[in-house]
Motif scaffolding. Structure first.
Motif, PDB file in Angstrom:
ATOM      1  N   THR A 148      30.364  26.786  43.501  1.00 58.40           N
ATOM      2  CA  THR A 148      29.069  26.793  44.177  1.00 58.40           C
ATOM      3  C   THR A 148      29.185  27.637  45.443  1.00 58.40           C
ATOM      4  O   THR A 148      30.275  28.149  45.767  1.00 58.40           O
ATOM      5  CB  THR A 148      28.629  25.371  44.566  1.00 58.40           C
ATOM      6  OG1 THR A 148      29.424  24.913  45.679  1.00 58.40           O
ATOM      7  CG2 THR A 148      28.784  24.397  43.400  1.00 58.40           C
ATOM      8  N   GLU A 149      28.084  27.745  46.164  1.00 54.31           N
ATOM      9  CA  GLU A 149      28.093  28.506  47.417  1.00 54.31           C
ATOM     10  C   GLU A 149      28.989  27.855  48.470  1.00 54.31           C
ATOM     11  O   GLU A 149      29.335  28.496  49.477  1.00 54.31           O
ATOM     12  CB  GLU A 149      26.659  28.641  47.955  1.00 54.31           C
ATOM     13  CG  GLU A 149      25.759  29.559  47.154  1.00 54.31           C
ATOM     14  CD  GLU A 149      25.200  28.929  45.872  1.00 54.31           C
ATOM     15  OE1 GLU A 149      24.491  29.625  45.128  1.00 54.31           O
ATOM     16  OE2 GLU A 149      25.469  27.716  45.620  1.00 54.31           O
ATOM     17  N   ARG A 150      29.385  26.627  48.245  1.00 54.91           N
ATOM     18  CA  ARG A 150      30.247  25.916  49.207  1.00 54.91           C
ATOM     19  C   ARG A 150      31.717  25.880  48.788  1.00 54.91           C
ATOM     20  O   ARG A 150      32.561  25.346  49.521  1.00 54.91           O
ATOM     21  CB  ARG A 150      29.737  24.486  49.403  1.00 54.91           C
ATOM     22  CG  ARG A 150      28.363  24.417  50.072  1.00 54.91           C
ATOM     23  CD  ARG A 150      27.928  22.974  50.295  1.00 54.91           C
ATOM     24  NE  ARG A 150      26.663  22.892  51.005  1.00 54.91           N
ATOM     25  CZ  ARG A 150      26.532  22.943  52.322  1.00 54.91           C
ATOM     26  NH1 ARG A 150      27.601  23.055  53.087  1.00 54.91           N
ATOM     27  NH2 ARG A 150      25.344  22.858  52.879  1.00 54.91           N
ATOM     28  N   THR A 151      32.041  26.436  47.654  1.00 53.59           N
ATOM     29  CA  THR A 151      33.428  26.455  47.189  1.00 53.59           C
ATOM     30  C   THR A 151      34.294  27.305  48.131  1.00 53.59           C
ATOM     31  O   THR A 151      33.879  28.373  48.575  1.00 53.59           O
ATOM     32  CB  THR A 151      33.515  27.024  45.761  1.00 53.59           C
ATOM     33  OG1 THR A 151      32.743  26.194  44.887  1.00 53.59           O
ATOM     34  CG2 THR A 151      34.948  27.076  45.263  1.00 53.59           C
ATOM     35  N   ALA A 152      35.492  26.801  48.444  1.00 51.35           N
ATOM     36  CA  ALA A 152      36.386  27.510  49.366  1.00 51.35           C
ATOM     37  C   ALA A 152      36.824  28.864  48.796  1.00 51.35           C
ATOM     38  O   ALA A 152      37.043  28.994  47.586  1.00 51.35           O
ATOM     39  CB  ALA A 152      37.614  26.653  49.657  1.00 51.35           C
ATOM     40  N   PHE A 153      36.963  29.838  49.672  1.00 50.18           N
ATOM     41  CA  PHE A 153      37.441  31.168  49.281  1.00 50.18           C
ATOM     42  C   PHE A 153      38.970  31.175  49.247  1.00 50.18           C
ATOM     43  O   PHE A 153      39.626  30.784  50.210  1.00 50.18           O
ATOM     44  CB  PHE A 153      36.983  32.228  50.286  1.00 50.18           C
ATOM     45  CG  PHE A 153      35.515  32.556  50.217  1.00 50.18           C
ATOM     46  CD1 PHE A 153      34.652  31.862  49.383  1.00 50.18           C
ATOM     47  CD2 PHE A 153      34.986  33.584  50.999  1.00 50.18           C
ATOM     48  CE1 PHE A 153      33.302  32.175  49.317  1.00 50.18           C
ATOM     49  CE2 PHE A 153      33.642  33.905  50.937  1.00 50.18           C
ATOM     50  CZ  PHE A 153      32.797  33.200  50.105  1.00 50.18           C
ATOM     51  N   ARG A 154      39.529  31.655  48.143  1.00 47.21           N
ATOM     52  CA  ARG A 154      40.982  31.799  48.009  1.00 47.21           C
ATOM     53  C   ARG A 154      41.296  33.080  47.242  1.00 47.21           C
ATOM     54  O   ARG A 154      41.845  33.033  46.130  1.00 47.21           O
ATOM     55  CB  ARG A 154      41.560  30.590  47.259  1.00 47.21           C
ATOM     56  CG  ARG A 154      41.456  29.286  48.038  1.00 47.21           C
ATOM     57  CD  ARG A 154      41.930  28.118  47.212  1.00 47.21           C
ATOM     58  NE  ARG A 154      41.881  26.876  47.966  1.00 47.21           N
ATOM     59  CZ  ARG A 154      42.064  25.675  47.442  1.00 47.21           C
ATOM     60  NH1 ARG A 154      42.311  25.556  46.141  1.00 47.21           N
ATOM     61  NH2 ARG A 154      42.007  24.594  48.186  1.00 47.21           N
ATOM     62  N   PRO A 155      40.930  34.228  47.785  1.00 45.78           N
ATOM     63  CA  PRO A 155      41.105  35.488  47.053  1.00 45.78           C
ATOM     64  C   PRO A 155      42.561  35.752  46.698  1.00 45.78           C
ATOM     65  O   PRO A 155      43.470  35.412  47.466  1.00 45.78           O
ATOM     66  CB  PRO A 155      40.554  36.539  48.021  1.00 45.78           C
ATOM     67  CG  PRO A 155      40.644  35.902  49.376  1.00 45.78           C
ATOM     68  CD  PRO A 155      40.408  34.444  49.150  1.00 45.78           C
ATOM     69  N   ARG A 156      42.779  36.394  45.536  1.00 53.72           N
ATOM     70  CA  ARG A 156      44.126  36.610  45.023  1.00 53.72           C
ATOM     71  C   ARG A 156      44.450  38.083  44.796  1.00 53.72           C
ATOM     72  O   ARG A 156      45.436  38.403  44.143  1.00 53.72           O
ATOM     73  CB  ARG A 156      44.308  35.831  43.710  1.00 53.72           C
ATOM     74  CG  ARG A 156      44.040  34.357  43.837  1.00 53.72           C
ATOM     75  CD  ARG A 156      44.307  33.647  42.526  1.00 53.72           C
ATOM     76  NE  ARG A 156      45.719  33.538  42.229  1.00 53.72           N
ATOM     77  CZ  ARG A 156      46.239  33.602  41.011  1.00 53.72           C
ATOM     78  NH1 ARG A 156      45.464  33.824  39.975  1.00 53.72           N
ATOM     79  NH2 ARG A 156      47.522  33.467  40.818  1.00 53.72           N
ATOM     80  N   ASN A 157      43.613  38.973  45.288  1.00 60.31           N
ATOM     81  CA  ASN A 157      43.894  40.399  45.189  1.00 60.31           C
ATOM     82  C   ASN A 157      43.237  41.108  46.370  1.00 60.31           C
ATOM     83  O   ASN A 157      42.349  40.538  47.038  1.00 60.31           O
ATOM     84  CB  ASN A 157      43.398  40.958  43.845  1.00 60.31           C
ATOM     85  CG  ASN A 157      41.932  40.680  43.597  1.00 60.31           C
ATOM     86  OD1 ASN A 157      41.065  41.139  44.329  1.00 60.31           O
ATOM     87  ND2 ASN A 157      41.645  39.912  42.548  1.00 60.31           N
ATOM     88  N   PRO A 158      43.651  42.335  46.687  1.00 61.34           N
ATOM     89  CA  PRO A 158      43.101  43.039  47.856  1.00 61.34           C
ATOM     90  C   PRO A 158      41.584  43.216  47.809  1.00 61.34           C
ATOM     91  O   PRO A 158      40.926  43.173  48.845  1.00 61.34           O
ATOM     92  CB  PRO A 158      43.818  44.389  47.815  1.00 61.34           C
ATOM     93  CG  PRO A 158      45.111  44.108  47.122  1.00 61.34           C
ATOM     94  CD  PRO A 158      44.779  43.083  46.073  1.00 61.34           C
ATOM     95  N   TYR A 159      41.043  43.403  46.626  1.00 60.56           N
ATOM     96  CA  TYR A 159      39.596  43.537  46.501  1.00 60.56           C
ATOM     97  C   TYR A 159      38.896  42.243  46.923  1.00 60.56           C
ATOM     98  O   TYR A 159      37.928  42.262  47.692  1.00 60.56           O
ATOM     99  CB  TYR A 159      39.235  43.886  45.054  1.00 60.56           C
ATOM    100  CG  TYR A 159      37.751  43.870  44.771  1.00 60.56           C
ATOM    101  CD1 TYR A 159      36.914  44.874  45.238  1.00 60.56           C
ATOM    102  CD2 TYR A 159      37.189  42.839  44.010  1.00 60.56           C
ATOM    103  CE1 TYR A 159      35.551  44.861  44.972  1.00 60.56           C
ATOM    104  CE2 TYR A 159      35.825  42.812  43.735  1.00 60.56           C
ATOM    105  CZ  TYR A 159      35.013  43.818  44.213  1.00 60.56           C
ATOM    106  OH  TYR A 159      33.668  43.799  43.950  1.00 60.56           O
ATOM    107  N   GLY A 160      39.394  41.102  46.435  1.00 61.30           N
ATOM    108  CA  GLY A 160      38.819  39.816  46.804  1.00 61.30           C
ATOM    109  C   GLY A 160      38.933  39.534  48.292  1.00 61.30           C
ATOM    110  O   GLY A 160      38.000  39.001  48.909  1.00 61.30           O
TER     111      GLY A 160
END
Length: 323
Positions: free
Chosen positions: A137-149
Motif C-alpha cells: 500500500t502507500e504506507r508500505t516501508a521502502f526497502r529498495p534493492r537496486n540503484p534504480y529503486g
C-alpha cells in the motif's frame, strides 16, 4: 483558457501515451527532450506539429528553469529517468544523477519559476524492494534493492518534502510494471509477445527465458497515464499506487501469448539460468484500494486483453500490415 502541460520523458512509452491523452483533452503540450535524444522521436512521430519540443536536460538546472519559464505549464509530468533496472547496476552514478538528483533540480526549478504548477513524479514499485507485506500500500516501508529503486526512493521523498516545505502541488504515482506495444523488447513482456509472433511467422525458432514462476503485477500503459492525469485534477495533492492489483507468472504470460498465435508454448520455450534475476522470490503487487476509492480509477484492460493486444501488434508489425 487552454491548459498547458510539460512532459519530461516525452519520447518514452509513457510520455507518448500521455501526450496523446492531453492533446485529446485540449491541452497545449510541451515536451522536454535532451539534444542527444532529439533523433529518437519514433514514438511521437505521429504527434509532429501538435507537441512543441523544448531542449533541456535533468542534469542542467538552468535549462530546466528556461524551459519552465518559456512553457509556463499548468501541469508538469516528470517521466524521464534511467529506467532499466539491470543498467542501474552498471551505471549507478548516472542513474542517480537522472533518476534522483534530476528530480531535485526539477522541483527547485518549479519552486523558483512556476510555484503554482501541479507536478507529477513517476515513482516506482522498485522502491519497495523486499516488502514486508503483500499487497503493498502507500504506507508500505521502502526497502529498495537496486540503484534504480534507491534513486526512485530519493525522488519520491524529495517530491513529498517540497509539498510539505513549500506548499507545492506535488504528487507521486507509485507505478508497477506497465506495458504496451511501445515497450522495448529488452523487457520480458514485450520480449515474449514479439518472439511468439516471430515464431508464428517462421522468423524465430525458440524463446529463452529465466524463472517461469516469477510473478509480476502488469497493467496497460494507457491505463497508467490516465491515472497520472487524474491525480493532478484533484483539489489536494496526494500519492497513489498505480497497478493492476493482481499478479501473473511469466509462465501465464507465455501460455497466453502462444495461445494467441495458436501454438503450444512448451514446444518453443526453454529456461536459461542466465536470465534469472537475483530477486525473483520477491512478490511485488500493488493494492489499488486508495486510488480506486478516492479517484474512481481502475484498469480498463485485463491481463489477457493486454497480452492479446500486444501479440496482435507484433504480428502486424512483422508482416508490415500495421505500425
Amino acid at each position: 483558457m487552454q491548459k498547458r502541460a510539460l512532459i519530461t520523458g516525452l519520447t518514452g512509452q509513457d510520455g507518448s501515451y500521455l501526450a496523446e491523452l492531453l492533446l485529446e483533452k485540449g491541452y497545449q503540450v510541451f515536451g522536454l527532450v535532451r539534444r542527444s535524444s532529439s533523433g529518437n522521436l519514433d514514438r511521437i512521430s505521429h504527434l509532429s506539429g501538435n507537441v512543441q519540443i523544448l531542449s533541456g536536460d535533468l542534469l542542467d538546472q538552468s535549462s530546466l528553469m528556461d524551459v519552465i519559464s518559456e512553457s509556463q505549464p499548468d501541469e508538469i509530468y516528470n517521466l524521464a529517468s534511467q529506467s532499466y533496472v539491470p543498467l542501474s547496476w552498471t551505471q549507478p552514478a548516472l542513474t542517480a544523477e537522472y533518476t534522483a538528483l534530476g528530480v531535485s533540480r526539477l522541483l527547485e526549478s518549479i519552486r523558483r519559476c512556476k510555484k503554482d504548477a501541479k507536478f507529477y513524479q513517476a515513482s516506482s514499485s522498485e522502491v519497495f524492494g523486499q516488502p514486508d507485506e503483500s499487497p503493498q500500500t502507500e504506507r508500505t516501508a521502502f526497502r529498495p534493492r537496486n540503484p534504480y529503486g534507491v534513486a526512485k526512493a530519493y525522488a519520491h521523498w524529495m517530491t513529498i518534502n517540497y509539498r510539505q516545505q513549500y506548499n507545492l502541488y506535488t504528487c507521486c504515482g507509485i507505478t508497477y510494471t506497465h506495458e504496451s506495444p511501445r515497450r522495448g523488447t529488452e523487457f520480458v513482456f514485450r520480449k515474449i509477445t514479439s518472439t511468439a509472433a516471430m515464431i508464428k511467422l517462421g522468423l524465430a525458432k525458440e524463446l529463452k527465458l529465466g524463472n517461469l514462476e516469477a510473478r509480476r503485477d502488469w497493467c496497460y500503459a494507457k491505463d497508467a497515464v490516465y491515472a497520472m492525469w487524474l491525480m493532478l485534477q484533484q483539489e489536494k495533492p496526494d500519492d497513489y499506487i498505480i497497478a493492476s492489483g493482481e499478479t501473473h507468472s511469466v509462465k501465464d504470460l507465455v501460455e497466453c501469448a502462444f495461445n494467441c498465435v495458436g501454438l503450444n508454448w512448451q514446444d518453443y520455450v526453454s529456461v536459461d539460468p542466465a536470465f534469472y534475476r537475483p530477486d525473483e522470490s520477491v512478490q511485488l503487487v500493488g493494492s489499488i484500494e486508495k486510488i480506486k476509492t478516492q479517484l474512481d480509477w481502475k484498469p480498463q484492460y485485463s491481463f489477457e486483453q493486454l497480452v492479446e493486444l500486444m501479440v496482435e501488434h507484433d504480428l502486424k508489425k512483422l508482416t508490415n500490415t500495421g505500425c
